[in-house]
Write an enzyme that holds these catalytic residues in place. Structure first.
Site, mmCIF file in Angstrom:
data_model
loop_
_atom_site.group_PDB
_atom_site.id
_atom_site.type_symbol
_atom_site.label_atom_id
_atom_site.label_comp_id
_atom_site.label_asym_id
_atom_site.label_seq_id
_atom_site.Cartn_x
_atom_site.Cartn_y
_atom_site.Cartn_z
ATOM 1 N N THR A 45 0.863 -1.183 0.000
ATOM 2 C CA THR A 45 0.000 0.000 0.000
ATOM 3 C C THR A 45 0.902 1.236 0.000
ATOM 4 O OG1 THR A 45 -0.038 0.042 2.387
ATOM 5 C CG2 THR A 45 -1.834 -1.098 1.326
ATOM 6 N N GLU A 89 -5.972 -3.496 -0.400
ATOM 7 C CA GLU A 89 -6.300 -4.603 0.508
ATOM 8 C C GLU A 89 -7.508 -5.411 0.040
ATOM 9 O OE1 GLU A 89 -5.464 -1.566 1.377
ATOM 10 O OE2 GLU A 89 -4.397 -1.465 3.282
ATOM 11 N N TRP A 126 -19.036 16.612 10.955
ATOM 12 C CA TRP A 126 -18.242 16.261 9.787
ATOM 13 C C TRP A 126 -18.732 16.977 8.531
ATOM 14 C CZ3 TRP A 126 -17.639 10.193 10.161
ATOM 15 C CH2 TRP A 126 -16.717 9.909 11.177
HETATM 16 P P1 AMP Z 1 -5.372 2.283 -2.841
HETATM 17 O O1 AMP Z 1 -5.264 1.173 -1.883
HETATM 18 O O2 AMP Z 1 -4.100 3.055 -2.993
HETATM 19 O O3 AMP Z 1 -5.933 1.852 -4.144
HETATM 20 O O4 AMP Z 1 -6.367 3.349 -2.242
HETATM 21 C C1 AMP Z 1 -7.649 2.972 -1.824
HETATM 22 C C2 AMP Z 1 -8.400 4.190 -1.389
HETATM 23 O O5 AMP Z 1 -8.681 5.049 -2.509
HETATM 24 C C3 AMP Z 1 -9.758 3.880 -0.816
HETATM 25 O O6 AMP Z 1 -9.691 3.431 0.515
HETATM 26 C C4 AMP Z 1 -10.459 5.213 -0.972
HETATM 27 O O7 AMP Z 1 -10.071 6.119 0.034
HETATM 28 C C5 AMP Z 1 -9.909 5.735 -2.275
HETATM 29 N N1 AMP Z 1 -10.861 5.415 -3.369
HETATM 30 C C6 AMP Z 1 -10.818 4.393 -4.221
HETATM 31 N N2 AMP Z 1 -11.843 4.458 -5.097
HETATM 32 C C7 AMP Z 1 -12.565 5.551 -4.778
HETATM 33 C C8 AMP Z 1 -13.759 6.160 -5.288
HETATM 34 N N3 AMP Z 1 -14.391 5.678 -6.346
HETATM 35 N N4 AMP Z 1 -14.220 7.258 -4.653
HETATM 36 C C9 AMP Z 1 -13.572 7.782 -3.591
HETATM 37 N N5 AMP Z 1 -12.442 7.265 -3.077
HETATM 38 C C10 AMP Z 1 -11.943 6.168 -3.652
#
Ligand code: AMP
Length: 543
Positions: A185, A331, A442
């Protein structure tokens, strides 16, 4: 009583065999550093994957060893995916855009035995080579003529490595629980954490991705992953496309280039593409500026960050392209939710409301939202809380960590804050770390950003919380203007009236040239906060 069915193992080798038997003539097209348009078939790709697996054995790779890749989306990376995972090795994709210290940490932590590197990333690896004594050697992803001069020890040319290897590799029968791939990550705090995907999880995830209410790929389609193969397995498209026999179009190092994406879509008849919002901004801008059309393109899957309404609108109105909003995370392999087709008869207001949501849970993923004390909140589309998930393709424990990554009752806390409505639609309102708390309440930064980017003069927007004497925190809107557009910040803030509660409206609007992005193309609020560390509310707003 047990059922009486066979215990077939769900492995990526199964995907490879299926594609070899059914779709060996379907194409993979890639851009690489040494070839502007490499073209061959699944049959050839898996044959070469076998030669690579054989070469890896000769290099002494043992079952369970991690093999690191620093590579773009192209046919060699595709071969690496299968050669490693299907021969019992672990395909460790590394994000080359991370800080070099993080790359070094990841390689050491995974104990990568060999590194396969695109020529473009050789300098990055050279700069950390001294801290990689466990790496036995470096394979450069090119042919002999393109081999760069390098200070790396024990370097091998990829094409030379494959030359002379026998065809018809005998793939081992693997246990479905064995590790297939590893991805770290991005690590917003502390060191990056490794997510170790099993063959079973990846295969089940591929089924989930392919569902009609998800990516829904078909045999005669051409799919272009503009999401990197070094980030959560390019959303599983290198597995999903061969299952269906869809043509795979891989843009290599040109993922952020609107002109190249346009050319690939036009020339390769791409009808499905997937990526984060930023890449679509680049493509749409190019299409606008050059008045080009992309007639073959039918649908675009947008995830990784909230998809602004302006992107959906421009794709649909100008190009007849349907955008599907999806949400997931490293994850989760990554698919969590998908926003499928909506019937025509839904009223425009309701259509917009639903399409801006991240969609419904993929079959295989369960979701709940909880408050600070862990109490379940209602799925009424209003209550918002910490989003937790569970399912067979969700991480249980990070690589080499003793501790479970789950809550005491077995759910994975995503770090996102969300609503879920009575129809199951997920609405991400924030990241736990990004939430803005004003006077104890919030405020959803994502909702404010969506409103901002729907304004024609704004290209990109981010809302962050800035400390405030009276309210603890208040929202600040940061915008990058559309090229050539004049921005009147007072007018921009005025346009929020009537769209959100008065107290949600940002107190100030800052115009900047660029907003920082993470290594995976998302807005980096952490870096934006650092960039604006000296920002102070204007006198009139500070109390
Ligand atoms: P990653 O593990 O780097 O792919 O990041 C995952 C995170 O990206 C998620 O936990 C969200 O916070 C954000 N994320 C992924 N898809 C979306 C979406 N369609 N809208 C808003 N946030 C998103």
């Amino acid at each position: 009583m047990h059922g009486l069915m066979m215990q077939g193992q769900l492995t990526l080798t199964g995907i490879m065999r299926h594609a070899q038997e059914n779709f060996s003539t379907r194409e993979i097209v890639s851009i690489t550093a040494d070839n502007p348009r490499h073209r061959y078939t699944y049959g050839e790709a898996f044959e070469r994957a076998g030669q690579l697996a054989s070469a890896l054995q000769k290099l002494g790779a043992q079952p369970g060893d991690c093999i690191g890749t620093l590579a773009w989306n192209d046919h060699r990376h595709f071969e690496l995916y299968y050669a490693t995972s299907c021969s019992g090795l672990v395909c460790h994709t590394i994000n080359p855009r991370l800080f070099t210290e993080q790359i070094a940490y990841i390689i050491q932590h995974a104990e990568d035995r060999w590194l396969f590197i695109d020529p473009a990333f050789v300098p990055v690896v050279e700069s950390i080579a001294a801290s990689l004594p466990g790496v036995k050697g470096f394979v450069i992803l090119c042919d002999q003529a393109q081999m760069p001069a390098t200070t790396l020890r024990n370097t091998i040319c990829y094409e030379a490595l494959l030359t002379g290897e026998p065809s018809g590799f005998s793939w081992p029968e693997l246990n479905e629980q064995s590790a297939a791939a590893l991805c770290y990550t991005s690590g917003t705090t502390g060191n990056p954490k490794g997510v170790l995907y099993s063959h079973r999880a990846m295969t089940l995830h591929t089924y989930g991705v392919l569902m009609p209410n998800a990516f829904s790929l078909q045999e005669y389609e051409a799919v272009m992953p503009v999401v990197p193969m070094f980030h959560v397995n390019a959303w599983s498209l290198p597995y999903a496309a061969p299952v269906m026999g869809a043509k795979l179009v891989l843009p290599g190092p040109k993922m952020g280039c609107g002109e190249t994406l346009c050319a690939l879509i036009q020339e390769e008849n791409v009808n499905v593409a997937a990526g984060v919002p930023t890449v679509w901004l680049a493509l749409l801008q190019y299409l606008r500026e050059t008045a080009q059309e992309v007639p073959s393109l039918q649908r675009v899957i947008v995830g990784g960050a909230a998809c602004p309404w302006s992107i959906m609108q421009e794709f649909e109105k100008r190009h007849g392209v349907y955008t599907h909003h999806a949400w997931g995370m490293t994850e989760m392999s990554p698919l969590g939710t998908f926003n499928g087709w909506l019937p025509e008869n839904i009223q425009p207001q309701e259509r917009r409301r639903r399409r801006l949501k991240q969609g419904r849970a993929a079959f295989g993923v369960e979701m709940r939202i909880v408050d600070d004390s862990g109490k379940r909140l209602p799925h009424d589309g209003i209550a918002f809380g910490a989003l937790q998930v569970r399912g067979p393709w969700i991480c249980e424990r990070y690589f080499k960590s003793e501790a479970s990554a789950l809550t005491t009752d077995g759910w994975f806390d995503t770090g996102d804050v969300a609503t879920i409505d009575a129809d199951g639609y997920l609405g991400i309102t924030d990241r736990t770390k990004d939430v803005i708390k004003s006077g104890g309440e919030w405020i959803s930064s994502i909702e404010l950003e969506n409103i901002a980017v729907a304004m024609p003069e704004i290209r990109e927007a981010a809302v962050i919380g800035i400390a405030h004497e009276k309210w603890d925190e208040r929202p600040l809107l940061v915008v990058v203007p559309t090229p050539g557009a004049a921005v009147d910040t007072t007018e921009i803030l005025d346009r929020f009236h009537g769209k959100v509660a008065r107290w949600w409206i940002p107190d100030d609007c800052l115009v900047v040239e660029t907003i920082p992005h993470t290594a995976t193309g998302k807005i980096s609020k952490k870096d934006l906060r650092i960039q604006l560390a000296d920002y102070r509310w204007p006198e009139t707003l500070s109390a």
